[in-house]
Design a protein around this motif. Structure first.
Motif, PDB file in Angstrom:
ATOM      1  N   MET A   1       0.840  -1.191   0.000  1.00 33.33           N
ATOM      2  CA  MET A   1       0.000   0.000   0.000  1.00 33.33           C
ATOM      3  C   MET A   1       0.875   1.241   0.000  1.00 33.33           C
ATOM      4  O   MET A   1       1.923   1.266   0.622  1.00 33.33           O
ATOM      5  N   SER A   2       0.425   2.277  -0.711  1.00 31.35           N
ATOM      6  CA  SER A   2       1.197   3.509  -0.764  1.00 31.35           C
ATOM      7  C   SER A   2       0.248   4.692  -0.784  1.00 31.35           C
ATOM      8  O   SER A   2      -0.920   4.585  -1.166  1.00 31.35           O
ATOM      9  N   LEU A   3       0.778   5.820  -0.372  1.00 34.93           N
ATOM     10  CA  LEU A   3      -0.029   7.034  -0.210  1.00 34.93           C
ATOM     11  C   LEU A   3       0.739   8.229  -0.741  1.00 34.93           C
ATOM     12  O   LEU A   3       1.953   8.337  -0.542  1.00 34.93           O
ATOM     13  N   ALA A   4       0.040   9.131  -1.424  1.00 33.20           N
ATOM     14  CA  ALA A   4       0.635  10.386  -1.908  1.00 33.20           C
ATOM     15  C   ALA A   4      -0.274  11.533  -1.490  1.00 33.20           C
ATOM     16  O   ALA A   4      -1.501  11.408  -1.499  1.00 33.20           O
ATOM     17  N   GLU A  22      -5.396  13.527  -1.300  1.00 33.31           N
ATOM     18  CA  GLU A  22      -4.742  12.308  -0.799  1.00 33.31           C
ATOM     19  C   GLU A  22      -5.110  11.134  -1.708  1.00 33.31           C
ATOM     20  O   GLU A  22      -6.296  10.859  -1.918  1.00 33.31           O
ATOM     21  N   VAL A  23      -4.107  10.473  -2.241  1.00 30.98           N
ATOM     22  CA  VAL A  23      -4.315   9.342  -3.151  1.00 30.98           C
ATOM     23  C   VAL A  23      -3.752   8.081  -2.508  1.00 30.98           C
ATOM     24  O   VAL A  23      -2.563   8.024  -2.158  1.00 30.98           O
ATOM     25  N   HIS A  24      -4.603   7.080  -2.361  1.00 28.87           N
ATOM     26  CA  HIS A  24      -4.204   5.830  -1.703  1.00 28.87           C
ATOM     27  C   HIS A  24      -4.398   4.672  -2.668  1.00 28.87           C
ATOM     28  O   HIS A  24      -5.464   4.524  -3.278  1.00 28.87           O
ATOM     29  N   LEU A  25      -3.363   3.832  -2.837  1.00 25.49           N
ATOM     30  CA  LEU A  25      -3.424   2.635  -3.664  1.00 25.49           C
ATOM     31  C   LEU A  25      -3.386   1.414  -2.764  1.00 25.49           C
ATOM     32  O   LEU A  25      -2.538   1.311  -1.879  1.00 25.49           O
ATOM     33  N   ALA A  26      -4.329   0.501  -3.006  1.00 23.94           N
ATOM     34  CA  ALA A  26      -4.396  -0.715  -2.188  1.00 23.94           C
ATOM     35  C   ALA A  26      -4.668  -1.904  -3.100  1.00 23.94           C
ATOM     36  O   ALA A  26      -5.157  -1.766  -4.225  1.00 23.94           O
ATOM     37  N   ASN A  27      -4.337  -3.099  -2.603  1.00 26.85           N
ATOM     38  CA  ASN A  27      -4.630  -4.324  -3.341  1.00 26.85           C
ATOM     39  C   ASN A  27      -6.122  -4.608  -3.309  1.00 26.85           C
ATOM     40  O   ASN A  27      -6.847  -4.156  -2.428  1.00 26.85           O
ATOM     41  N   GLY A  28      -6.576  -5.370  -4.271  1.00 22.39           N
ATOM     42  CA  GLY A  28      -7.992  -5.702  -4.362  1.00 22.39           C
ATOM     43  C   GLY A  28      -8.482  -5.521  -5.780  1.00 22.39           C
ATOM     44  O   GLY A  28      -7.699  -5.260  -6.706  1.00 22.39           O
ATOM     45  N   LEU A  29      -9.792  -5.675  -5.970  1.00 23.31           N
ATOM     46  CA  LEU A  29     -10.365  -5.487  -7.287  1.00 23.31           C
ATOM     47  C   LEU A  29     -10.152  -4.048  -7.741  1.00 23.31           C
ATOM     48  O   LEU A  29     -10.350  -3.107  -6.968  1.00 23.31           O
ATOM     49  N   PRO A  30      -9.707  -3.848  -9.004  1.00 21.83           N
ATOM     50  CA  PRO A  30      -9.456  -2.471  -9.478  1.00 21.83           C
ATOM     51  C   PRO A  30     -10.708  -1.597  -9.375  1.00 21.83           C
ATOM     52  O   PRO A  30     -11.804  -2.002  -9.794  1.00 21.83           O
ATOM     53  N   SER A  31     -10.531  -0.425  -8.798  1.00 18.05           N
ATOM     54  CA  SER A  31     -11.616   0.555  -8.673  1.00 18.05           C
ATOM     55  C   SER A  31     -11.007   1.934  -8.543  1.00 18.05           C
ATOM     56  O   SER A  31      -9.813   2.084  -8.292  1.00 18.05           O
ATOM     57  N   PHE A  32     -11.843   2.934  -8.700  1.00 19.86           N
ATOM     58  CA  PHE A  32     -11.378   4.331  -8.643  1.00 19.86           C
ATOM     59  C   PHE A  32     -12.497   5.133  -7.989  1.00 19.86           C
ATOM     60  O   PHE A  32     -13.560   5.349  -8.589  1.00 19.86           O
ATOM     61  N   LEU A  87      -1.213  13.360 -10.691  1.00 23.05           N
ATOM     62  CA  LEU A  87       0.122  13.341 -10.094  1.00 23.05           C
ATOM     63  C   LEU A  87       0.154  12.475  -8.840  1.00 23.05           C
ATOM     64  O   LEU A  87       1.147  11.779  -8.578  1.00 23.05           O
ATOM     65  N   GLY A  88      -0.920  12.510  -8.063  1.00 25.22           N
ATOM     66  CA  GLY A  88      -0.988  11.669  -6.871  1.00 25.22           C
ATOM     67  C   GLY A  88      -0.932  10.192  -7.214  1.00 25.22           C
ATOM     68  O   GLY A  88      -0.267   9.397  -6.528  1.00 25.22           O
ATOM     69  N   ILE A  89      -1.612   9.796  -8.286  1.00 20.51           N
ATOM     70  CA  ILE A  89      -1.574   8.395  -8.719  1.00 20.51           C
ATOM     71  C   ILE A  89      -0.165   8.002  -9.159  1.00 20.51           C
ATOM     72  O   ILE A  89       0.337   6.913  -8.831  1.00 20.51           O
ATOM     73  N   LEU A  90       0.489   8.895  -9.906  1.00 22.01           N
ATOM     74  CA  LEU A  90       1.853   8.597 -10.369  1.00 22.01           C
ATOM     75  C   LEU A  90       2.831   8.525  -9.203  1.00 22.01           C
ATOM     76  O   LEU A  90       3.739   7.680  -9.185  1.00 22.01           O
ATOM     77  N   LEU A  91       2.658   9.384  -8.211  1.00 24.37           N
ATOM     78  CA  LEU A  91       3.537   9.345  -7.038  1.00 24.37           C
ATOM     79  C   LEU A  91       3.289   8.095  -6.199  1.00 24.37           C
ATOM     80  O   LEU A  91       4.229   7.418  -5.759  1.00 24.37           O
ATOM     81  N   ALA A  92       2.016   7.789  -5.983  1.00 28.31           N
ATOM     82  CA  ALA A  92       1.688   6.639  -5.136  1.00 28.31           C
ATOM     83  C   ALA A  92       2.099   5.335  -5.784  1.00 28.31           C
ATOM     84  O   ALA A  92       2.444   4.358  -5.092  1.00 28.31           O
ATOM     85  N   SER A  93       2.102   5.260  -7.120  1.00 28.29           N
ATOM     86  CA  SER A  93       2.482   4.031  -7.820  1.00 28.29           C
ATOM     87  C   SER A  93       3.984   3.939  -8.071  1.00 28.29           C
ATOM     88  O   SER A  93       4.460   2.957  -8.648  1.00 28.29           O
ATOM     89  N   GLY A  94       4.740   4.980  -7.680  1.00 26.07           N
ATOM     90  CA  GLY A  94       6.184   4.950  -7.830  1.00 26.07           C
ATOM     91  C   GLY A  94       6.691   5.345  -9.199  1.00 26.07           C
ATOM     92  O   GLY A  94       7.896   5.275  -9.454  1.00 26.07           O
ATOM     93  N   GLN A  95       5.817   5.762 -10.092  1.00 30.12           N
ATOM     94  CA  GLN A  95       6.268   6.165 -11.436  1.00 30.12           C
ATOM     95  C   GLN A  95       6.901   7.551 -11.429  1.00 30.12           C
ATOM     96  O   GLN A  95       7.619   7.918 -12.365  1.00 30.12           O
ATOM     97  N   LEU A  96       6.613   8.326 -10.402  1.00 27.80           N
ATOM     98  CA  LEU A  96       7.167   9.677 -10.266  1.00 27.80           C
ATOM     99  C   LEU A  96       7.674   9.835  -8.849  1.00 27.80           C
ATOM    100  O   LEU A  96       6.960   9.524  -7.889  1.00 27.80           O
ATOM    101  N   GLN A  97       8.909  10.304  -8.732  1.00 23.58           N
ATOM    102  CA  GLN A  97       9.494  10.528  -7.415  1.00 23.58           C
ATOM    103  C   GLN A  97       9.936  11.985  -7.320  1.00 23.58           C
ATOM    104  O   GLN A  97      10.721  12.456  -8.155  1.00 23.58           O
ATOM    105  N   VAL A  98       9.390  12.668  -6.325  1.00 26.28           N
ATOM    106  CA  VAL A  98       9.656  14.099  -6.164  1.00 26.28           C
ATOM    107  C   VAL A  98      10.005  14.377  -4.709  1.00 26.28           C
ATOM    108  O   VAL A  98       9.283  13.953  -3.799  1.00 26.28           O
TER     109      VAL A  98
END
Length: 508
Positions: A1-4, A22-32, A87-98
């Motif tokens: 799990m990650s948070l931006a 605040e953008v939070h990514l968690a495991n489970g069925l894909p949803s938005f 940007l929050g999704i990209l940061l939380a997924s590790g594709q962007l580091q700032v």
């Protein structure tokens, strides 16, 4: 799990409260899911953000995505949160580091291709965050905005603005912040050519009316012009902004912020007095503002400028009545079940009307076809309380043919403006506000007539049955006339002229 966590701003009336995305990514069925009191436009950002990320050749995570817009009790509207959510999704997924992401604030609407589109209220947003930083004695954050919003946002002093055209460009700027430069305002974008402006000399004759409007411009007074059609009422009103005093930095910022919140600001109008001319079919909400999401109306868009109401009796009477409080207070409070907002409304009201339904009452050559009852009914469309709040009510007679045939165009706006500016500076130095905005206590202190002028005013009060409000308004107008002559005391000629500026309508 990650948070931006990303910073942005909402738009609530003139205010731009901070919103934490605040953008939070968690495991489970894909949803938005987006929570935090989002309006429909914000909920629809899910599809825009997904398409923008994919079309930018980035990875949209197949995760359980939750976006929280805090504070939860603040309504969020518009597409301004597309960019911070992406940007929050990209940061939380590790594709962007700032590093130091808290030093930035973001706003922008995304197209499906990942391009950035302009938002509403960019200037209000930038002004709000710089004011907060100044009050907390810290450096303001860097604001990253769509390119089309950057000129207006950079007008705010001490603002740090970066421009971007796409989501990928924002990512590149965040990866290499040391290579970026702040947006600077190009003076050529703010210039207004003098030859494009309407000039005072375009109106032939009407010297008495021009003198009255010069007084109104110097003191910020409201004016009602009464006269037959084709006598120059609309022409004079359109040229009034050209003789008004220059706008201060504070006034220009206030005016621009209101226009920005309504998506009507143009950089070429910077420090230019607004001129609003709504049609007489305008509703009360269009005039003073409102809606489920409170937005400024014509009186606020004319803040520090001119609001011209042509064919005044043709406006719905209920529409005109809503102007009574703003004319006195200089602001408008809009209350709805879910939201409240306050907008500034220090406008100069200039109105025009015909003296009767056919328009030719008192015309030297045209015959009036209206009965006395019709004339009274027509003028009675304007209520007494509303007319009481208009400082000057002047007659605009028909123009003589000899005046129209004159080759000389008369005095230009630039020379009239010099006299107006001198009188305006005199008022600001003496009392801090224009004469039209003097309080009752200030009127007693600064609008002191001599004995002859006081006797004339008392006689006019008795014969014309004026109210106490009219008494103070006549004193303010007389004070402006004396200021135009550079005199400290209100004399008999000043008072006589001010009294004459209240006698255009027989029913007043």
């Amino acid at each position: 799990m990650s948070l931006a966590v990303i910073k942005s701003r909402a738009l609530l009336g003139m205010a731009a409260p901070q919103v934490t995305v605040e953008v939070h990514l968690a495991n489970g069925l894909p949803s938005f899911n987006i929570v935090g009191l989002p309006e429909t436009e914000v909920k629809e950002s899910k599809d825009r953000v997904r398409a923008a990320i994919l079309n930018a050749q980035l990875n949209f995570p197949a995760k359980r995505i939750t976006v929280n817009l805090a504070p939860a009790d603040l309504p969020k509207a518009g597409g301004r949160f597309d960019l911070p959510i992406a940007l929050g999704i990209l940061l939380a997924s590790g594709q962007l580091q700032v590093k130091n992401i808290h030093q930035y604030e973001f706003a922008g609407e995304l197209s499906l291709s990942g391009e950035l589109r302009p938002i509403q209220g960019a200037l209000a947003m930038t002004f709000g965050l710089t004011q907060e930083a100044m009050s907390e004695q810290r450096e303001p954050p860097i604001v990253i905005l769509p390119l089309d919003n950057c000129v207006e946002a950079a007008l705010v002093s001490n603002a740090r603005v970066w421009s971007a055209c796409s989501l990928l460009e924002v990512c590149a700027k965040l990866r290499s912040p040391e290579a970026q430069s702040e947006v600077e305002v190009d003076d050529t974008l703010l210039s207004v050519l003098d030859e494009q402006e309407l000039d005072w000399s375009d109106v032939r004759g009407q010297l008495t009316v021009k003198r009255a409007l010069e007084v109104a411009a110097a003191g910020g007074h409201s004016v009602l012009m009464v006269g037959p059609p084709g006598t120059g009422k609309s022409m004079l009103a359109a040229r009034l902004p050209g003789i008004l005093p220059p706008m201060s930095e504070v006034d220009a910022m206030e005016s621009a912020t209101v226009q920005s919140s309504a998506a009507q600001f143009k950089p070429s109008n910077w420090k230019k007095r607004p001129y609003r001319n709504p049609h007489h079919t305008a509703s009360a909400v269009a005039l003073v503002g409102g809606g489920s999401i409170p937005r400024p109306g014509e009186i606020s868009l004319a803040h520090h400028g001119v609001l011209f109401l042509d064919e005044l009796p043709e406006f719905d009477r209920k529409v005109l009545e809503v102007l009574r409080e703003p004319l006195e207070s200089g602001e408008i409070h809009i209350s709805r079940a879910a939201r409240q907002a306050t907008f500034p409304a220090k406008f100069q009201l200039i109105a025009a009307m015909n003296p009767c339904p056919c328009g030719y009452l008192g015309h030297p050559t045209q015959v009036c076809r209206c009965s006395p009852d019709n004339v009274l009914r027509y003028q009675a469309r304007l209520s007494g309380p509303f007319l009481n709040r208009i400082d000057m009510q002047i007659e605009v007679p028909a123009v003589a043919v000899s005046d129209l045939n004159k080759m000389s165009l008369g005095e230009k706006s630039s020379s009239v403006a010099k006299r107006v500016c001198t009188a305006f500076d005199r008022q600001i130095k003496r009392q801090g506000v224009v004469n039209a905005r003097l309080s009752v206590k200030q009127v007693d202190s600064y609008c002191v007539p001599d004995d002859a002028a006081r006797q004339l005013l008392a006689k006019a009060m008795g014969q014309l049955s004026w109210s106490a409000r009219v008494y103070h308004r006549v004193l303010r107008v007389a004070r402006t006339i004396a200021d135009l002559e550079g005199l400290d005391t209100i004399g008999l000629p000043h008072m006589a002229q001010a009294v004459q500026y209240r006698r255009a309508l027989k029913t007043v």
